[in-house]
Design a protein around this motif. Structure first.
Motif, PDB file in Angstrom:
ATOM      1  N   ASP A  43       0.816  -1.213   0.000  1.00 35.65           N
ATOM      2  CA  ASP A  43       0.000   0.000   0.000  1.00 35.65           C
ATOM      3  C   ASP A  43       0.850   1.264   0.000  1.00 35.65           C
ATOM      4  O   ASP A  43       0.508   2.250  -0.656  1.00 35.65           O
ATOM      5  CB  ASP A  43      -0.963   0.003   1.190  1.00 35.65           C
ATOM      6  CG  ASP A  43      -2.145  -0.927   0.972  1.00 35.65           C
ATOM      7  OD1 ASP A  43      -2.340  -1.400  -0.169  1.00 35.65           O
ATOM      8  OD2 ASP A  43      -2.885  -1.183   1.942  1.00 35.65           O
ATOM      9  N   TYR A  68      -2.409  10.761   3.671  1.00 36.34           N
ATOM     10  CA  TYR A  68      -2.531   9.476   2.990  1.00 36.34           C
ATOM     11  C   TYR A  68      -1.801   8.370   3.752  1.00 36.34           C
ATOM     12  O   TYR A  68      -2.293   7.249   3.862  1.00 36.34           O
ATOM     13  CB  TYR A  68      -2.022   9.563   1.552  1.00 36.34           C
ATOM     14  CG  TYR A  68      -2.867  10.434   0.664  1.00 36.34           C
ATOM     15  CD1 TYR A  68      -4.255  10.355   0.679  1.00 36.34           C
ATOM     16  CD2 TYR A  68      -2.291  11.344  -0.210  1.00 36.34           C
ATOM     17  CE1 TYR A  68      -5.035  11.150  -0.138  1.00 36.34           C
ATOM     18  CE2 TYR A  68      -3.061  12.142  -1.034  1.00 36.34           C
ATOM     19  CZ  TYR A  68      -4.439  12.042  -0.989  1.00 36.34           C
ATOM     20  OH  TYR A  68      -5.209  12.835  -1.803  1.00 36.34           O
ATOM     21  N   GLN A  71      -3.892   7.197   6.557  1.00 33.90           N
ATOM     22  CA  GLN A  71      -4.936   6.264   6.130  1.00 33.90           C
ATOM     23  C   GLN A  71      -4.383   4.838   5.983  1.00 33.90           C
ATOM     24  O   GLN A  71      -5.050   3.869   6.336  1.00 33.90           O
ATOM     25  CB  GLN A  71      -5.558   6.721   4.813  1.00 33.90           C
ATOM     26  CG  GLN A  71      -6.407   7.969   4.951  1.00 33.90           C
ATOM     27  CD  GLN A  71      -6.939   8.463   3.615  1.00 33.90           C
ATOM     28  OE1 GLN A  71      -6.824   7.791   2.585  1.00 33.90           O
ATOM     29  NE2 GLN A  71      -7.521   9.650   3.626  1.00 33.90           N
ATOM     30  N   VAL A  72      -3.165   4.739   5.469  1.00 35.19           N
ATOM     31  CA  VAL A  72      -2.540   3.416   5.334  1.00 35.19           C
ATOM     32  C   VAL A  72      -2.298   2.815   6.713  1.00 35.19           C
ATOM     33  O   VAL A  72      -2.601   1.642   6.961  1.00 35.19           O
ATOM     34  CB  VAL A  72      -1.215   3.497   4.536  1.00 35.19           C
ATOM     35  CG1 VAL A  72      -0.455   2.174   4.587  1.00 35.19           C
ATOM     36  CG2 VAL A  72      -1.477   3.907   3.100  1.00 35.19           C
ATOM     37  N   GLU A  74      -3.885   3.426   9.486  1.00 33.74           N
ATOM     38  CA  GLU A  74      -5.179   3.057  10.083  1.00 33.74           C
ATOM     39  C   GLU A  74      -5.726   1.784   9.446  1.00 33.74           C
ATOM     40  O   GLU A  74      -6.252   0.916  10.145  1.00 33.74           O
ATOM     41  CB  GLU A  74      -6.175   4.210   9.930  1.00 33.74           C
ATOM     42  CG  GLU A  74      -5.856   5.389  10.827  1.00 33.74           C
ATOM     43  CD  GLU A  74      -6.719   6.614  10.547  1.00 33.74           C
ATOM     44  OE1 GLU A  74      -7.561   6.579   9.628  1.00 33.74           O
ATOM     45  OE2 GLU A  74      -6.537   7.628  11.265  1.00 33.74           O
ATOM     46  N   LYS A  75      -5.627   1.674   8.138  1.00 32.84           N
ATOM     47  CA  LYS A  75      -6.121   0.482   7.439  1.00 32.84           C
ATOM     48  C   LYS A  75      -5.468  -0.786   7.978  1.00 32.84           C
ATOM     49  O   LYS A  75      -6.126  -1.808   8.158  1.00 32.84           O
ATOM     50  CB  LYS A  75      -5.846   0.610   5.934  1.00 32.84           C
ATOM     51  CG  LYS A  75      -6.209  -0.636   5.141  1.00 32.84           C
ATOM     52  CD  LYS A  75      -5.843  -0.484   3.683  1.00 32.84           C
ATOM     53  CE  LYS A  75      -6.111  -1.775   2.921  1.00 32.84           C
ATOM     54  NZ  LYS A  75      -5.668  -1.668   1.512  1.00 32.84           N
ATOM     55  N   HIS A  76      -4.178  -0.705   8.258  1.00 31.33           N
ATOM     56  CA  HIS A  76      -3.427  -1.886   8.696  1.00 31.33           C
ATOM     57  C   HIS A  76      -3.227  -1.941  10.212  1.00 31.33           C
ATOM     58  O   HIS A  76      -2.477  -2.797  10.702  1.00 31.33           O
ATOM     59  CB  HIS A  76      -2.075  -1.931   7.975  1.00 31.33           C
ATOM     60  CG  HIS A  76      -2.211  -2.138   6.504  1.00 31.33           C
ATOM     61  ND1 HIS A  76      -2.518  -3.347   5.936  1.00 31.33           N
ATOM     62  CD2 HIS A  76      -2.115  -1.260   5.469  1.00 31.33           C
ATOM     63  CE1 HIS A  76      -2.587  -3.224   4.625  1.00 31.33           C
ATOM     64  NE2 HIS A  76      -2.341  -1.961   4.319  1.00 31.33           N
ATOM     65  N   LYS A  77      -3.872  -1.029  10.914  1.00 30.30           N
ATOM     66  CA  LYS A  77      -3.789  -0.979  12.385  1.00 30.30           C
ATOM     67  C   LYS A  77      -2.330  -0.949  12.866  1.00 30.30           C
ATOM     68  O   LYS A  77      -1.905  -1.745  13.696  1.00 30.30           O
ATOM     69  CB  LYS A  77      -4.545  -2.146  13.001  1.00 30.30           C
ATOM     70  CG  LYS A  77      -6.039  -2.088  12.729  1.00 30.30           C
ATOM     71  CD  LYS A  77      -6.746  -3.286  13.312  1.00 30.30           C
ATOM     72  CE  LYS A  77      -8.234  -3.239  13.149  1.00 30.30           C
ATOM     73  NZ  LYS A  77      -8.762  -3.060  11.834  1.00 30.30           N
TER      74      LYS A  77
END
Length: 119
Positions: A43, A68, A71-72, A74-77
């Motif tokens: 990502d 951005y 966001q990456v 957060e997406k992958h914790k």
């Protein structure tokens, strides 16, 4: 004497290759496990490529990138600190990093192929 020297040289070469083989199976201690790191790095590479192609000229300070990246994470914790520490840990082990990079490239190629089929 020549045969003895050749024998010692062959044994030395086998010993060195055996040592190198063990390094490739070495486990790396990193905050982000290797499988998850591959997903995150995929990502990140996708984000950086998109940013370079679309936004770099209009975002001279890089402010868009921070959002951005967030966001990456957060997406992958995960977070930037764990990503950077993991990246450094994997880079210190070139054979492991090569496997990671190959996996990232394979994932990106699959994504590209899927997009091309949709067109």
């Amino acid at each position: 004497m020549k045969n003895f020297f050749l024998f010692v040289l062959i044994i030395l070469a086998l010993w060195i290759s055996a040592c190198n083989g063990n390094n490739s199976k070495q486990q790396v201690v990193a905050p982000i496990a290797q499988d998850k790191f591959i997903e995150v790095l995929t990502d990140v590479r996708l984000l950086e490529a998109t940013y370079t192609l679309r936004y770099q000229r209009i975002d001279s300070v890089g402010g868009l990138m921070n959002g951005y990246y967030k966001q990456v994470w957060e997406k992958h914790k995960t977070n930037q600190k764990d990503f950077e520490e993991s990246y450094l840990a994997y880079v210190k082990n070139p054979s492991v990093m090569e496997v990671i990079e190959d996996s990232v490239i394979t994932r990106l190629q699959r994504m590209s192929g899927a997009l091309n089929r949709e067109e």
